[in-house]
Design a protein around this motif. Structure first.
Motif, mmCIF file in Angstrom:
data_model
loop_
_atom_site.group_PDB
_atom_site.id
_atom_site.type_symbol
_atom_site.label_atom_id
_atom_site.label_comp_id
_atom_site.label_asym_id
_atom_site.label_seq_id
_atom_site.Cartn_x
_atom_site.Cartn_y
_atom_site.Cartn_z
ATOM 1 N N ARG A 149 -4.570 10.531 2.451
ATOM 2 C CA ARG A 149 -4.046 10.071 3.956
ATOM 3 C C ARG A 149 -2.497 10.198 3.688
ATOM 4 O O ARG A 149 -2.003 9.445 2.900
ATOM 5 N N ASN B 180 0.652 8.810 4.878
ATOM 6 C CA ASN B 180 1.272 7.743 5.879
ATOM 7 C C ASN B 180 2.572 7.861 6.458
ATOM 8 O O ASN B 180 2.806 7.026 7.285
ATOM 9 N N ARG C 104 8.036 6.629 11.400
ATOM 10 C CA ARG C 104 6.788 6.411 11.176
ATOM 11 C C ARG C 104 5.589 6.007 12.363
ATOM 12 O O ARG C 104 6.202 5.410 13.038
ATOM 13 N N LYS C 105 4.769 6.825 12.129
ATOM 14 C CA LYS C 105 3.941 6.905 13.371
ATOM 15 C C LYS C 105 3.184 5.749 13.653
ATOM 16 O O LYS C 105 2.922 4.732 12.789
ATOM 17 N N ARG C 106 3.083 5.507 14.865
ATOM 18 C CA ARG C 106 2.305 4.428 15.506
ATOM 19 C C ARG C 106 2.365 2.881 14.723
ATOM 20 O O ARG C 106 1.493 2.533 14.190
ATOM 21 N N SER C 107 3.744 2.350 14.593
ATOM 22 C CA SER C 107 3.667 1.258 13.556
ATOM 23 C C SER C 107 3.329 0.065 14.354
ATOM 24 O O SER C 107 3.214 -0.952 13.666
ATOM 25 N N GLY C 108 2.954 0.362 15.443
ATOM 26 C CA GLY C 108 2.331 -1.063 16.100
ATOM 27 C C GLY C 108 3.429 -1.814 16.504
ATOM 28 O O GLY C 108 4.492 -1.690 16.437
ATOM 29 N N VAL C 109 2.998 -2.802 17.128
ATOM 30 C CA VAL C 109 3.638 -3.923 17.721
ATOM 31 C C VAL C 109 4.349 -3.417 19.114
ATOM 32 O O VAL C 109 5.443 -2.700 18.934
ATOM 33 N N VAL D 113 -9.011 7.068 9.016
ATOM 34 C CA VAL D 113 -8.092 7.782 10.173
ATOM 35 C C VAL D 113 -7.546 6.476 10.726
ATOM 36 O O VAL D 113 -8.436 5.488 11.267
ATOM 37 N N ASN D 114 -6.333 6.229 11.187
ATOM 38 C CA ASN D 114 -5.779 5.001 11.746
ATOM 39 C C ASN D 114 -4.782 5.535 13.025
ATOM 40 O O ASN D 114 -3.935 4.691 13.281
ATOM 41 N N GLY D 115 -5.408 6.451 13.606
ATOM 42 C CA GLY D 115 -4.587 6.861 14.876
ATOM 43 C C GLY D 115 -4.667 8.529 14.879
ATOM 44 O O GLY D 115 -5.330 9.141 14.030
ATOM 45 N N THR D 116 -4.340 9.015 15.973
ATOM 46 C CA THR D 116 -4.258 10.279 16.024
ATOM 47 C C THR D 116 -2.682 11.008 16.381
ATOM 48 O O THR D 116 -2.320 10.331 17.150
ATOM 49 N N TYR E 109 0.675 12.742 21.070
ATOM 50 C CA TYR E 109 1.184 12.798 19.905
ATOM 51 C C TYR E 109 0.681 13.847 19.084
ATOM 52 O O TYR E 109 1.438 14.544 18.282
ATOM 53 N N MET F 189 0.969 -1.276 0.025
ATOM 54 C CA MET F 189 -0.210 -0.067 -0.027
ATOM 55 C C MET F 189 0.795 1.169 -0.077
ATOM 56 O O MET F 189 1.321 1.472 0.822
#
Lengths: 202, 160
Positions: free
Chosen positions: A161, A163, A197-202, A149-152, A40, A2
């Protein structure tokens, strides 16, 4: 898989309902879905200010509410309070005040900020109970969910968006390459680094 | 390497624990749309991780009478502590033993990481996958694709 090319798009176009800084004819529009209690978003706040300062009339900035009510117990009321004060003509002043006082967002704090901006106690407390502001914030939120929206904070540049991270250079570069296709001069290389990269998770 | 199960496939049945003493079987949920959100691990150090975002968006999913469930290889006690810490109001299923078995069957297990990929499935009322999506590494997919798929199932108010 993506890239930015299939990145989600804004489903609710910028319009008269929005809080906007800058003119509609600006070559670029930066739109933020934000939460006043989110650290954030607080970190992004001065960066957005700097982006606005550097791009001047070249940028239109739009803010929509995306309060994470479970994570941030004061965020929804703060968003509603900003809308109340906004209805009195001082949205951006309140928006800035809230981001500059993220750790003091109780109802009495909100009242204090509103009064500091010339909204009297009775107007503020009466208006804050009206469903119109609750609906307004929910409408912003729903439009954000629909738009990916996938986070703030989540930013959209010209309706797409963003990314990447919200570091100053990354934002400026992304706006630059989005705003001026073929406008003369080489466009800067696109951000490919995953740094920040924001909030990449994990 | 596994292959993401595509739309049109009957979703493989599973029974997984949602708490130390409760299990969820997929077939119990027939009659309602189901959203399966596979994710790598509990405890991402941010306030708006994928599960946290879906938690905030639950009212949007409820409009479709859809059940959303998170699935990772974390055990039930990790899920319980994570859900409590983040105040999550939907089930997290533990694909823990045999490790990653369900994730493999849905084609979303990473052998390299030993975790599920970040992947989404929307199932219709009959348990058929109607939309699936494997997220790019590191990018939280949001919920727009889920809602678009739920829209296509026919909006809310389905017969129960």
């Amino acid at each position: 898989m993506m890239g930015d090319d299939d990145s989600p798009r804004l489903t609710l176009p910028v319009g008269p309902r929005d809080h906007v800084q800058g003119v509609a004819t600006a070559p670029a529009t930066l739109l933020e879905y934000g939460d006043y209690e989110c650290p954030y978003c607080g970190a992004a706040y001065p960066i957005v200010k700097e982006v606005q300062k550097r791009l001047g009339k070249g940028l239109r900035f739009v803010f929509r509410n995306f309060p994470l009510a479970n994570a941030h117990p004061h965020a929804t009321l703060a968003a509603e309070a900003a809308e109340v004060v906004g209805a009195q003509g001082k949205f951006w002043e309140m928006h800035d005040t809230l981001y500059e006082h993220q750790t003091a967002l109780t109802e009495s704090d909100l009242l204090r900020y509103a009064r500091g901006l010339g909204v009297d106690r009775e107007t503020f407390t009466t208006e804050l109970r009206r469903p119109v502001y609750v609906d307004r914030v929910q409408e912003d939120f729903s439009s954000g969910v629909r738009s990916g929206v996938n986070g703030t904070p989540t930013f959209y540049i010209n309706g797409i968006r963003h990314n990447g991270s919200y570091e100053l250079d990354v934002l400026l570069e992304a706006i630059g390459s989005s705003a001026a296709p073929g406008a003369g001069g080489p466009s800067p290389p696109r951000a490919t680094s995953s740094r920040g990269r924001k909030r990449s998770g994990v | 390497m596994y292959r993401l199960l595509p739309a049109g496939t009957q979703a493989p049945e599973f029974i997984l624990p949602s708490t130390p003493d409760q299990k969820v079987s997929l077939s119990e949920l027939r009659g309602r749309p189901v959203v399966l959100a596979f994710y790598p691990a509990d405890w991402s150090p941010v306030c708006s991780d994928q599960m946290g975002m879906y938690n905030e968006m639950l009212p949007e999913f409820e409009k479709y009478d859809a059940e959303i469930m998170g699935i990772s290889v974390d055990g039930v006690w990790s899920h319980a502590a994570f859900a409590r810490d983040r105040k999550l109001h939907f089930p997290l299923l533990a694909d823990f033993e045999p490790k990653g078995d369900v994730s493999r069957r849905y084609g979303v297990y990473s052998d390299r990481e030993g975790e599920s990929e970040r992947a989404l499935f929307v199932l219709d009322q009959r348990g058929v996958i109607r939309w699936s999506y494997l997220s790019a590494t590191g990018i939280n997919p949001g919920a727009n694709g889920i809602l678009a798929a739920l829209d296509r199932l026919g909006k809310g108010k389905t017969s129960k």
